[in-house]
Design a protein around this motif. Structure first.
Motif, PDB file in Angstrom:
ATOM      1  N   SER A  16       0.914  -1.144  -0.337  1.00 18.51           N
ATOM      2  CA  SER A  16       0.049   0.103   0.042  1.00 18.51           C
ATOM      3  C   SER A  16       1.065   1.058   0.142  1.00 18.51           C
ATOM      4  O   SER A  16       0.076   2.520  -0.440  1.00 18.51           O
ATOM      5  CB  SER A  16      -0.669   0.306   1.459  1.00 18.51           C
ATOM      6  OG  SER A  16      -0.272   0.132   2.505  1.00 18.51           O
ATOM      7  N   ALA A  38      -1.636  -5.662   3.253  1.00 18.85           N
ATOM      8  CA  ALA A  38      -0.652  -4.734   3.691  1.00 18.85           C
ATOM      9  C   ALA A  38      -1.521  -4.931   5.059  1.00 18.85           C
ATOM     10  O   ALA A  38      -2.892  -5.800   4.720  1.00 18.85           O
ATOM     11  CB  ALA A  38      -1.401  -3.295   2.803  1.00 18.85           C
ATOM     12  N   ARG A  39      -1.612  -4.472   6.167  1.00 19.99           N
ATOM     13  CA  ARG A  39      -2.279  -4.355   7.058  1.00 19.99           C
ATOM     14  C   ARG A  39      -3.445  -3.125   7.231  1.00 19.99           C
ATOM     15  O   ARG A  39      -4.967  -2.758   7.653  1.00 19.99           O
ATOM     16  CB  ARG A  39      -1.302  -3.952   8.566  1.00 19.99           C
ATOM     17  CG  ARG A  39      -0.612  -5.667   8.262  1.00 19.99           C
ATOM     18  CD  ARG A  39       0.408  -4.972  10.290  1.00 19.99           C
ATOM     19  NE  ARG A  39       1.472  -4.495   9.580  1.00 19.99           N
ATOM     20  CZ  ARG A  39       1.989  -3.579  10.350  1.00 19.99           C
ATOM     21  NH1 ARG A  39       1.568  -3.940  12.294  1.00 19.99           N
ATOM     22  NH2 ARG A  39       2.850  -2.213  10.195  1.00 19.99           N
ATOM     23  N   GLN A  40      -3.193  -1.757   6.476  1.00 17.36           N
ATOM     24  CA  GLN A  40      -4.719  -0.739   6.032  1.00 17.36           C
ATOM     25  C   GLN A  40      -5.589  -1.106   5.568  1.00 17.36           C
ATOM     26  O   GLN A  40      -4.801  -0.425   4.494  1.00 17.36           O
ATOM     27  CB  GLN A  40      -3.692   0.933   6.590  1.00 17.36           C
ATOM     28  CG  GLN A  40      -2.291   0.885   7.534  1.00 17.36           C
ATOM     29  CD  GLN A  40      -1.576   2.236   7.793  1.00 17.36           C
ATOM     30  OE1 GLN A  40      -2.618   2.990   7.249  1.00 17.36           O
ATOM     31  NE2 GLN A  40      -1.085   2.154   8.504  1.00 17.36           N
ATOM     32  N   PRO A  41      -6.684  -1.169   5.780  1.00 17.90           N
ATOM     33  CA  PRO A  41      -7.865  -1.228   4.607  1.00 17.90           C
ATOM     34  C   PRO A  41      -7.395  -0.222   4.304  1.00 17.90           C
ATOM     35  O   PRO A  41      -8.394  -0.583   2.851  1.00 17.90           O
ATOM     36  CB  PRO A  41      -8.638  -2.653   5.544  1.00 17.90           C
ATOM     37  CG  PRO A  41      -8.552  -1.342   6.804  1.00 17.90           C
ATOM     38  CD  PRO A  41      -7.183  -1.635   7.284  1.00 17.90           C
ATOM     39  N   GLU A  42      -7.864   1.314   5.225  1.00 17.83           N
ATOM     40  CA  GLU A  42      -8.234   2.073   3.793  1.00 17.83           C
ATOM     41  C   GLU A  42      -7.444   2.506   3.080  1.00 17.83           C
ATOM     42  O   GLU A  42      -7.494   2.677   1.607  1.00 17.83           O
ATOM     43  CB  GLU A  42      -8.808   3.521   4.640  1.00 17.83           C
ATOM     44  CG  GLU A  42      -9.791   3.594   5.939  1.00 17.83           C
ATOM     45  CD  GLU A  42      -9.197   2.044   6.712  1.00 17.83           C
ATOM     46  OE1 GLU A  42      -8.344   1.751   7.118  1.00 17.83           O
ATOM     47  OE2 GLU A  42     -10.426   2.204   7.482  1.00 17.83           O
ATOM     48  N   ARG A  43      -6.161   2.694   3.381  1.00 20.64           N
ATOM     49  CA  ARG A  43      -4.647   3.005   2.034  1.00 20.64           C
ATOM     50  C   ARG A  43      -5.181   2.078   1.552  1.00 20.64           C
ATOM     51  O   ARG A  43      -4.375   2.007   0.204  1.00 20.64           O
ATOM     52  CB  ARG A  43      -4.022   2.755   2.529  1.00 20.64           C
ATOM     53  CG  ARG A  43      -2.996   3.912   1.898  1.00 20.64           C
ATOM     54  CD  ARG A  43      -1.346   4.396   2.710  1.00 20.64           C
ATOM     55  NE  ARG A  43      -1.293   2.846   4.079  1.00 20.64           N
ATOM     56  CZ  ARG A  43       0.642   3.290   4.355  1.00 20.64           C
ATOM     57  NH1 ARG A  43       0.261   4.074   5.114  1.00 20.64           N
ATOM     58  NH2 ARG A  43       0.813   2.044   5.213  1.00 20.64           N
ATOM     59  N   LEU A  44      -5.097   0.500   1.636  1.00 21.91           N
ATOM     60  CA  LEU A  44      -4.973  -0.202   0.771  1.00 21.91           C
ATOM     61  C   LEU A  44      -6.170  -0.324  -0.351  1.00 21.91           C
ATOM     62  O   LEU A  44      -5.427  -0.138  -1.668  1.00 21.91           O
ATOM     63  CB  LEU A  44      -4.945  -1.735   1.369  1.00 21.91           C
ATOM     64  CG  LEU A  44      -5.004  -3.674   0.561  1.00 21.91           C
ATOM     65  CD1 LEU A  44      -3.327  -2.956  -0.543  1.00 21.91           C
ATOM     66  CD2 LEU A  44      -5.010  -3.538   1.415  1.00 21.91           C
ATOM     67  N   ALA A  63      -6.693  -7.059   3.323  1.00 18.16           N
ATOM     68  CA  ALA A  63      -6.109  -6.431   4.526  1.00 18.16           C
ATOM     69  C   ALA A  63      -5.733  -7.349   5.251  1.00 18.16           C
ATOM     70  O   ALA A  63      -6.590  -7.945   5.889  1.00 18.16           O
ATOM     71  CB  ALA A  63      -7.132  -5.699   5.216  1.00 18.16           C
ATOM     72  N   ASP A  65      -2.261  -8.866   7.826  1.00 22.34           N
ATOM     73  CA  ASP A  65      -0.710  -9.283   8.820  1.00 22.34           C
ATOM     74  C   ASP A  65      -0.526 -10.073   8.641  1.00 22.34           C
ATOM     75  O   ASP A  65       0.011 -12.005   9.031  1.00 22.34           O
ATOM     76  CB  ASP A  65      -1.134  -9.214  10.472  1.00 22.34           C
ATOM     77  CG  ASP A  65       0.283  -9.133  11.265  1.00 22.34           C
ATOM     78  OD1 ASP A  65       1.108  -8.800  10.669  1.00 22.34           O
ATOM     79  OD2 ASP A  65       0.079  -8.988  12.013  1.00 22.34           O
ATOM     80  N   THR A  95      10.466  -4.438   8.600  1.00 26.58           N
ATOM     81  CA  THR A  95      10.725  -2.601   8.754  1.00 26.58           C
ATOM     82  C   THR A  95      12.227  -2.447   9.571  1.00 26.58           C
ATOM     83  O   THR A  95      12.177  -3.887   9.734  1.00 26.58           O
ATOM     84  CB  THR A  95       9.281  -2.240   9.899  1.00 26.58           C
ATOM     85  OG1 THR A  95       9.535  -0.983  10.497  1.00 26.58           O
ATOM     86  CG2 THR A  95       9.103  -3.161  10.807  1.00 26.58           C
ATOM     87  N   ASP A 194       9.119   5.965   5.234  1.00 29.23           N
ATOM     88  CA  ASP A 194       9.513   5.664   7.000  1.00 29.23           C
ATOM     89  C   ASP A 194      10.811   6.365   6.939  1.00 29.23           C
ATOM     90  O   ASP A 194      10.889   6.690   7.579  1.00 29.23           O
ATOM     91  CB  ASP A 194       9.995   3.848   6.629  1.00 29.23           C
ATOM     92  CG  ASP A 194       8.488   3.364   6.859  1.00 29.23           C
ATOM     93  OD1 ASP A 194       7.431   4.162   7.606  1.00 29.23           O
ATOM     94  OD2 ASP A 194       8.442   1.890   7.460  1.00 29.23           O
TER      95      ASP A 194
END
Length: 263
Positions: A16, A38-44, A63, A65, A95, A194
């Motif tokens: 994402s 990815a972990r963030q559903p809205e951004r994805l 979405a 992990d 990360t 990042d």
């Protein structure tokens, strides 16, 4: 050069933002259909919608992990249910870290092992059977220059990325008989969100010149004296996942602006 990727199906993790999103766009531009995790559903969901609209491909957001068994199962199920198979896996989720070996708890070591190593193991176990059904495929693992040239402040990151590099080599030997190529990409300084976020945090009490800070980092580490854009790295990754790189098996590629100090 025609990469002959149109109509292929790619699964990408960490998709994402940053490198993952740039690679997703690179694939989409070649006509590749996507499973984006990815972990963030809205951004994805936003990224998937934009890629589908811009390039006319199918882009399925998942979405999840990837560091968990359940998350990997979600990703594999999405590839099976939406496309019936997969041709390409780009293991990108990961990360940086910041610790000392003497003080880091077991839990932190385990969390990074799950994210950087076991996610790749589990996704391979889940998706390789789907690749075999389609006659073969490609797995590309995103490690880091730190897999062989460590940065002192992140030993856990260094160790787990080195393990991912070795996993790739062993997996390549195991799967080439099934016409599945496995390789590793080891990026150097890539200008991801990042890096920018960290630079802003580090300079907030000294004038806020985050761009100057990043330039100092590039001057210190990379003979090319700049960061790469995610798109620059993505171009190389998309090529490695195409049939134009058909003789590349079990290799590690450094895209680092000369940062690696050994031959």
């Amino acid at each position: 050069m025609d990469l002959n990727l149109r109509g292929k199906i790619a699964v990408l993790t960490g998709a994402s933002v940053g490198i993952g999103l740039a690679v997703a766009e690179g694939f989409a531009a070649e006509g590749v259909n996507l499973v984006l995790a990815a972990r963030q559903p809205e951004r994805l969901a936003d990224a998937a919608g934009q890629l589908a609209a811009k390039y006319g491909v199918q882009a399925v957001p998942v979405a999840a992990d990837v560091a968990s068994v359940e998350g990997v199962e979600q990703i594999v199920a999405a590839a099976r249910e939406h496309f019936g198979g997969v041709d390409i896996l780009f293991n990108n989720a990961g990360t940086g870290s910041n610790e000392t070996i003497m003080e880091a708890p077991d839990e932190k070591w385990q969390a990074y092992w799950e994210l950087h190593v076991m996610a790749a193991v589990r996704l391979a176990r889940g998706l390789v059977p789907l690749m075999k059904q389609r006659g073969g495929g490609v797995i590309l693992n995103n490690a880091s220059i730190c897999a062989v040239q460590p940065l002192g402040y992140e030993p856990i990151y260094n160790v787990t990325k080195a393990a991912l590099l070795m996993l790739s080599k062993n997996l390549a030997n195991e799967l080439i008989k099934d016409n599945i190529r496995v390789n590793t990409i080891n990026p150097g300084l890539i200008l991801t969100p990042d890096w920018i976020k960290t630079a802003k945090q580090l300079t907030q009490d000294s004038g806020g010149d985050w761009e100057g800070h990043l330039q100092q980092v590039a001057d210190e580490h990379a003979p090319i004296r700049r960061f790469a854009s995610p798109a620059e790295l993505a171009d190389f990754i998309v090529f490695l996942c195409s049939e134009r790189a058909s003789y590349s098996v079990g290799a590690a590629y450094f895209v680092d602006g000369g940062m690696l100090k050994t031959v």
